[in-house]
Design an enzyme around this catalytic site. Structure first.
Site, PDB file in Angstrom:
ATOM      1  N   VAL B 134       0.945  -1.303  -0.160  1.00 27.54           N
ATOM      2  CA  VAL B 134      -0.071   0.015   0.038  1.00 27.54           C
ATOM      3  C   VAL B 134       0.860   1.209   0.055  1.00 27.54           C
ATOM      4  CG1 VAL B 134      -1.877   1.245   1.142  1.00 27.54           C
ATOM      5  CG2 VAL B 134      -1.877  -0.937   1.133  1.00 27.54           C
ATOM      6  N   GLY B 189       5.489   7.302 -18.151  1.00 28.61           N
ATOM      7  CA  GLY B 189       5.565   6.036 -17.401  1.00 28.61           C
ATOM      8  C   GLY B 189       4.489   6.090 -16.233  1.00 28.61           C
ATOM      9  N   LYS B 207      -5.990  -1.052  -2.482  1.00 29.74           N
ATOM     10  CA  LYS B 207      -5.223  -0.758  -1.270  1.00 29.74           C
ATOM     11  C   LYS B 207      -6.155  -0.169  -0.121  1.00 29.74           C
ATOM     12  CE  LYS B 207      -1.868   1.254  -4.583  1.00 29.74           C
ATOM     13  NZ  LYS B 207      -1.660   2.449  -5.396  1.00 29.74           N
TER      14      LYS B 207
END
Lengths: 430, 430
Positions: B134, B189, B207
């Site tokens: 996370v 990216g 998460k």
């Protein structure tokens, strides 16, 4: 269920908050953490009054004999919340020498005697918990010790004094003076009757000392931190800050130069408006860490106050109570390398210089001449339309320059005859 | 010196960063942490190419036989960086069943099988490190597990997807469209060729599932998180956000209601401009925790990327390597209570509703009638002077209302014939 007997030294705001937490949340702690906590003894002056404040069921033993708390055979973990060097230091040493683990929020004691106490703890197989000593409820020491242990740090610091941040962000927001905001802070309980430890930078310098040791493993001492207060700030400074797209913040900073020397300071910076630290208003703390691989991390929260500090104290108590054997003294308080310090000749930044002058022709030319003589290059001159002829504030920004050279120039400028206030210099950083 | 033999499953961005870290910083880690790390084996597809990328002295054993990495007798800690459910799940289970500790950054695997794997670890006396799963380089799980273990949590969440934050803060700053900013993110990216896991909210929801388990000890599953993407956001939404003194942020939020039920969601919020989370620009993460006693804490940093994630992985490796016996599986992945969930009838906030309509008389009256029929009270109507007659955007803000009731009203409004775009609703929070 493992059992931990707590002995509390000091029953002020943090001590009471910790006692409440342990008593009120006992069943949750037993369930979540698997430890049964018993508050065995509480040592404080004026014990009759303190005992009267107790409201949590069967009271612990209250006593004015602080050594008896440490020596109590039912006490396995001593929590030191007295503050100051003595008697706190002697009591902590006594506990550690008896093999009892200690948790302390005492930043001054750790700054002065941290290494010695850590060595004592290790010698006697005791633990020493220090999370609450820096930035109250922000878990920064554990982050440095554990989470970033695999990385190399480049800098650590931030807004470490909530009182100063309350005053500065209040001055910015309301346009009021330093004295007015200080009075507000005192009325709200954010500043002491004697505010000097906060507003002169000593408190932030003390915390920075501890952070620097943790982060860089060098024997940094309190006196190594160049510090400056916030008492000279004027409402006009915030007007010029805004004109520069910046905010005034007291920042404590420790940066490692490429050669490993540390540059330590507590100063009022002109922080770029887009920086996260610029946004922090009120009596809060923010710790900024830059690590080689993890990049920039910022942690914000309550840096003081009974409840947040008690949570930090308890996190250490829990770690010690759960440990199979007490953790070795925390990383950064023993086996430190000798410190290697950088100085004002190494602190390079663009600066804003604020002057308040009695209006007369040629002042800017005289200042510019002084700056030129010290090879300080002026970037811009800002003059907002306010002030009176007897006290006219204006700001000059200068190109990046070593602080040492700038201080030389300011020394010469200070001797010119037209100042209505002491000149001030603020580094402009992001 | 203690010795730890690492077996690496997966040699992509994070794996390479971890290998570099362990190799380049070996002497620093030995000195600071007291552990000698040996990278024993690396398992990946296309092993010839991966081996060719090795540049750190004597290479480890490269193999395509992933099971052989787990089974290698010199490997004491397995680092799983494959991602996805299989073969990662089978390999992690195999390692734990052999009593080998595992460190994983695999949020999907933990969201789906975390409890089962934690139980397996405990049964075999192995450790399970999950910090990197996370918010990458932000040490939030350790903060929940250790630093805040003594406090009761009220809410946890924040900006958990850096790709979405890059797109949203870019749209705000530049006025460009979602599609243009997504293309930018892909070029830099920050977004995958198939960005759906990020932009549709699945990554943040995953998460949040893990954070919620850690923070509240309930068996939260991925499907329990109400989620919404950011693909419907339009440049005009940022203009209206600014007019409201707010910013659009994708927030993942988990709040405990007073009765203990959890309210979980991933949504685009109109965050108050003064909130710290409103200031976070670019591909960063911010985790906000509110605890009963510690108050509000915000942690910001890099939520992804090879180096920050490798630092988080290494922090778990260090903890496991130093432990006298492996830590029990992390708090929050076993012995969970059944989940008790709140729903859209419990999510109450003021909302801003954005409509894009083909201009014709009486539209506001029709919408207002629909809202009134569902007992939604209009607070204000904002119409900035832009748009064309064929696609005119405007915003209505409504007083605090349960989302469930608002959705009913929006369902009716959606059927009206004048929409040029789907209506959108954004909660206004601080």
């Amino acid at each position: 269920l493992r059992r931990a007997g707590l002995g509390l030294l000091g029953f002020g705001t943090v001590g009471r908050a910790l006692a409440n937490l342990v008593v009120e949340d006992r069943s949750r702690l037993e369930r979540d953490v698997g430890v049964h906590f018993a508050l065995v003894a509480v040592g404080n002056r004026g014990v009759a009054r303190k005992r009267a404040e107790w409201s949590g069921g069967a009271p612990p033993r209250f006593t004015e004999d602080l050594e008896s708390v440490v020596d109590d055979p039912d006490v396995s973990i001593v929590v030191e919340l007295l503050g100051g060097l003595e008697p706190a230091g002697a009591l902590v040493a006594r506990a550690l020498a008896a093999g009892k683990s200690v948790v302390t929020a005492n930043k001054l004691l750790l700054a002065e005697r941290g290494s010695e106490l850590a060595a004592l703890a290790r010698m006697h197989g005791a633990g020493l918990g220090v999370e609450a000593s820096v930035a109250g409820g922000i878990p920064i020491l554990r982050a440095l010790r554990e989470s970033l242990a695999g990385d190399a740090l480049l800098s650590v610091g931030g807004i470490l004094n909530g009182t100063c941040n309350f005053i500065l962000s209040g001055m910015e927001k309301t346009g009021r003076s330093y004295a007015e905001m200080l009075a507000d802070a005192q009325r709200l309980g954010y500043a002491e009757a004697d505010p000097s430890a906060d507003v002169l930078g000593g408190d932030a310098a003390c915390k920075l000392t501890l952070l620097a040791r943790m982060a860089f493993g060098q024997e940094v001492a309190l006196r190594d931190v160049a510090k400056e207060g916030i008492t000279h700030l004027m409402p006009c400074d915030f007007v010029y800050a805004k004109a520069l797209g910046r905010t005034l913040k007291q920042l404590a900073t420790c940066a490692a130069l490429p050669d490993g020397r540390l540059l330590l300071g507590v100063r009022t910076h002109l922080v770029a408006g887009h920086a996260l630290l610029a946004k922090l208003e009120g009596p809060f703390n923010a710790v900024r860490v830059v690590a080689r691989r993890a990049g920039e991390l910022v942690f914000t929260g309550r840096g003081a106050g009974g409840d947040p500090t008690a949570v930090a104290v308890l996190s250490d108590v829990l770690e010690l109570a759960r440990a199979v054997r007490p953790e070795v003294p925390p990383f950064g308080f023993e086996s430190l390398a000798p410190r290697r310090l950088a100085g004002p000749e190494d602190f390079v930044a663009p600066f804003a210089l604020r002057f308040v002058v009695r209006d007369r022709p040629g002042i800017i030319a005289e200042i510019a001449r002084c700056l030129a003589e010290h090879e300080v290059n002026i970037d811009a001159v800002l003059q907002e339309p306010f002030g009176e002829k007897s006290a006219l504030p204006f700001v000059m920004t200068v190109e990046p320059i070593a602080e040492a050279r700038l201080l030389g120039a300011l020394q010469a400028i200070r001797e010119l005859p037209f100042h209505a206030e002491e000149p001030a210099a603020f580094p402009m950083t992001s």
